[in-house]
Design a protein around this motif. Structure first.
Motif, short mmCIF file in Angstrom:
data_model
loop_
_atom_site.label_atom_id
_atom_site.label_comp_id
_atom_site.label_asym_id
_atom_site.label_seq_id
_atom_site.Cartn_x
_atom_site.Cartn_y
_atom_site.Cartn_z
N ASN A 1 0.81 -1.23 0.00
CA ASN A 1 0.00 0.00 0.00
C ASN A 1 0.84 1.27 0.00
O ASN A 1 0.34 2.35 0.29
N GLN A 2 2.12 1.16 -0.30
CA GLN A 2 2.99 2.31 -0.44
C GLN A 2 3.50 2.37 -1.88
O GLN A 2 3.49 1.36 -2.59
N TYR A 3 3.92 3.55 -2.29
CA TYR A 3 4.44 3.78 -3.63
C TYR A 3 5.78 4.49 -3.50
O TYR A 3 6.06 5.10 -2.48
N PHE B 1 5.70 7.20 -0.53
CA PHE B 1 4.45 7.80 -0.10
C PHE B 1 3.32 6.78 -0.17
O PHE B 1 3.49 5.70 -0.73
N LYS B 2 2.22 7.11 0.44
CA LYS B 2 1.03 6.27 0.31
C LYS B 2 -0.15 7.17 -0.03
O LYS B 2 -0.09 8.38 0.17
N ARG B 3 -1.16 6.55 -0.55
CA ARG B 3 -2.37 7.29 -0.88
C ARG B 3 -3.20 7.38 0.39
O ARG B 3 -3.57 6.37 0.97
N ASN C 1 -11.07 8.93 -2.66
CA ASN C 1 -11.95 9.80 -3.44
C ASN C 1 -11.24 11.09 -3.82
O ASN C 1 -11.29 11.52 -4.96
N ILE C 2 -10.61 11.72 -2.86
CA ILE C 2 -9.79 12.91 -3.10
C ILE C 2 -8.35 12.43 -3.00
O ILE C 2 -7.93 11.94 -1.96
N GLN C 3 -7.62 12.56 -4.07
CA GLN C 3 -6.26 12.02 -4.09
C GLN C 3 -5.34 12.88 -3.23
O GLN C 3 -5.13 14.06 -3.52
N ILE C 4 -4.82 12.28 -2.16
CA ILE C 4 -3.84 12.93 -1.30
C ILE C 4 -2.64 12.00 -1.18
O ILE C 4 -2.77 10.86 -0.75
N ALA C 5 -1.48 12.49 -1.59
CA ALA C 5 -0.24 11.72 -1.43
C ALA C 5 0.34 12.07 -0.06
O ALA C 5 0.59 13.23 0.24
N TYR C 6 0.54 11.06 0.77
CA TYR C 6 1.07 11.24 2.12
C TYR C 6 2.53 10.83 2.09
O TYR C 6 2.86 9.65 2.05
N ILE C 7 3.44 11.80 2.05
CA ILE C 7 4.87 11.55 1.92
C ILE C 7 5.39 10.99 3.24
O ILE C 7 5.23 11.60 4.29
N ILE C 8 6.02 9.81 3.17
CA ILE C 8 6.48 9.12 4.36
C ILE C 8 7.96 9.37 4.63
O ILE C 8 8.34 9.74 5.73
N GLU C 9 8.80 9.13 3.62
CA GLU C 9 10.24 9.24 3.86
C GLU C 9 11.01 9.25 2.56
O GLU C 9 10.49 8.93 1.50
#
Length: 98
Positions: A65-67, A79-81, A85-93
């Motif tokens: 589930n990470q990209y 990052f992960k989504r 519905n609303i695309q939010i990229a959650y930057i992890i590291e």
């Protein structure tokens, strides 16, 4: 897509050019900011994968589930989504996970 960050440190690396340049050098700073711009411009993660933007790819195993997008080898911006519905990229590291 919208972007959110895991913590203030990763936010500063991804948004403060002078900070990231001191920490990682000019070439890495340029590619990090290019990738952030590409993520922001994309409609969705699927679009990034389809058109190989930044060599975007889905991760496996314990990173399911990470990209990731390529930076300067061997580093990746992971990052992960956060929302579907609303695309939010959650930057992890930023990491060399190999």
């Amino acid at each position: 897509m919208e972007i959110e960050y895991k913590n203030n440190k990763i936010r500063k690396i991804c948004t403060d050019a002078s900070f990231v340049q001191k920490k990682h050098g000019l070439p890495m700073a340029e590619i990090i900011h290019q990738r952030i711009d590409e993520i922001t411009a994309a409609e969705s993660v699927e679009e990034m994968i389809k058109y190989r933007i930044g060599n975007c790819h889905r991760l496996k195993g314990n990173r399911k589930n990470q990209y990731a997008v390529d930076l300067i080898q061997p580093f990746r911006l992971v990052f992960k989504r956060k929302e579907y519905n609303i695309q939010i990229a959650y930057i992890i590291e930023i990491i060399d996970y190999h």
